[in-house]
Design an enzyme around this catalytic site. Structure first.
Site, PDB file in Angstrom:
ATOM      1  N   ALA A  31       0.817  -1.212   0.000  1.00 50.82           N
ATOM      2  CA  ALA A  31       0.000   0.000   0.000  1.00 50.82           C
ATOM      3  C   ALA A  31       0.852   1.264   0.000  1.00 50.82           C
ATOM      4  CB  ALA A  31      -0.901  -0.009   1.235  1.00 50.82           C
ATOM      5  N   ASN A  49       2.311  -2.784   8.042  1.00 51.48           N
ATOM      6  CA  ASN A  49       3.153  -3.298   6.967  1.00 51.48           C
ATOM      7  C   ASN A  49       3.672  -2.172   6.074  1.00 51.48           C
ATOM      8  OD1 ASN A  49       2.965  -6.067   7.654  1.00 51.48           O
ATOM      9  ND2 ASN A  49       0.920  -6.133   6.771  1.00 51.48           N
ATOM     10  N   HIS A  77      -2.621   6.653   4.287  1.00 50.23           N
ATOM     11  CA  HIS A  77      -1.233   6.798   4.729  1.00 50.23           C
ATOM     12  C   HIS A  77      -0.646   8.066   4.123  1.00 50.23           C
ATOM     13  CE1 HIS A  77      -1.554   2.573   5.921  1.00 50.23           C
ATOM     14  NE2 HIS A  77      -1.993   2.327   4.701  1.00 50.23           N
TER      15      HIS A  77
END
Length: 270
Positions: free
Chosen positions: A123, A191, A221
């Site tokens: 991601a 992650n 994010h």
């Protein structure tokens, strides 16, 4: 096919099942040969309609069957999959990158056995740019992660500190610290931060904020990098998986792209 690589997948949940179906549909240079899953009956149903059904094996047996071992399982069994793959000198592609940070001895072990550990982008936006910047001087790397509160449920840090995510009604910061501590406290949620730390200036200098935010519907994010050669600000909003809100829908696609890169004649990105 000349140069064909065989693939085994540990875990057939939101990530592994999607990846298995894509490989079965056909990816040039790759062949799915084995899978492992906690729920064997469900796994059998998943692969029953495949054109070439993979063998259903135990976690430690994956490395005996394939050139590439993809870890797509709960972080609790990461080491079992990873150690076997590294011992056999395989290519390990982990989805639980956060579980790798406290186990960097596995990297040293891979040097001894000839194994490779390839972390997919997942991601994380701009991983190549972060890695390039890290070849020079980097002053700071920070990542702010915002998730719907239910996507943080069960994180050890929250359990230990008695933080009830379902009681969060406004955007609330639940953790601030470095990536190493974030990986220990949120093994299923960081992650992206772990991959950023490995690509950049390491887990102790990479700073992480985790927010439970009921105003967002996507895992968001925001990454900021201050370096001698570049200033980067990047935001990515990932649609959570229906099967597992801790995982973005892009994650299995990222692993698939990573696997394609292992056999592609033309590969874009470093």
């Amino acid at each position: 096919m000349a140069g064909e690589l065989t693939v085994a997948i540990g875990g057939l949940g939101a990530i592994g099942a999607h990846l298995a179906r894509a490989l079965d549909a056909g990816v040039e240079g790759l062949r799915l040969v084995a899978v492992a899953a906690r729920d064997q009956d469900k796994a059998r149903r998943t692969v029953a309609g495949f054109g070439s059904a993979p063998k259903l094996v135990g976690l430690s047996e994956l490395a005996e069957r394939a050139d590439i071992v993809v870890e797509a399982a709960p972080a609790a069994v990461f080491e079992q999959i990873a150690e076997a793959a590294i011992a056999r000198g395989r290519i390990l592609v982990p989805s639980s990158v956060g579980a790798l940070l406290p186990r960097m001895h596995l990297v040293a072990r891979a040097r001894e056995t000839g194994a490779r550990i390839i972390v997919p982008t997942g991601a994380l936006l701009g991983l190549d740019a972060v890695r390039a910047a890290a070849e020079g001087k980097v002053d700071s790397v920070t990542i702010e992660t915002r998730k719907p509160p239910r996507g943080l449920e069960g994180a050890p840090y929250l359990v230990e500190n008695r933080i009830d995510v379902f009681a969060i009604t406004t955007p609330t910061i639940v953790f601030k610290g470095n990536a190493f501590d974030a990986a220990k406290g949120f093994p299923a949620n960081v992650n992206v931060a772990a991959a950023l730390a490995l690509a950049g200036i390491g887990p102790e200098r990479t700073m992480v904020e985790i927010w439970g935010d009921p105003t967002v519907t996507r895992n968001t994010h925001t990454i900021r990098v201050e370096a001698e050669t570049v200033r980067l600000t990047m935001t990515i909003e990932n649609v959570p998986s229906d099967e597992n809100p801790r995982t973005g829908r892009i994650t299995p696609l990222s692993i698939l792209a990573c696997l394609r890169g292992l056999t592609s004649t033309l590969k874009v990105g470093s």
